[in-house]
Design an enzyme around this catalytic site. Sequence first.
Site: not given
Length: 104
Positions: A66-67
């Site tokens: 994810c980020a």
Amino acid sequence: MEEIKTISASEVEQSLDQGKQLLLIDVREDFEVANGMIPGAMHIRMNEIPSSLEKLEEDKEYIIVCAAGVRSEMVCRYLLENGFKAINMEGGMYSWSGEIEIKL
């Protein structure tokens, strides 16, 4: 509760550079992946994981991205609870310094 395995972004990058076949799933939103994702990664948004389990194989190990590594940890926990093997990429794309590909 099973401990969630982790891998660093640099370990993922090294493995890819060595030609290893990794199963990467990017769980970020569309607007986030528009800026690029790790080459070869599958894009399945976090909220679509429950309805996408049939696309995954229980005997394969997936690296979840994810980020920043928070959403991917939640997805790892969910996948483990549902019989899948998952590893969280620590630090997410914020830690990634390797190549990226833009999918239009």
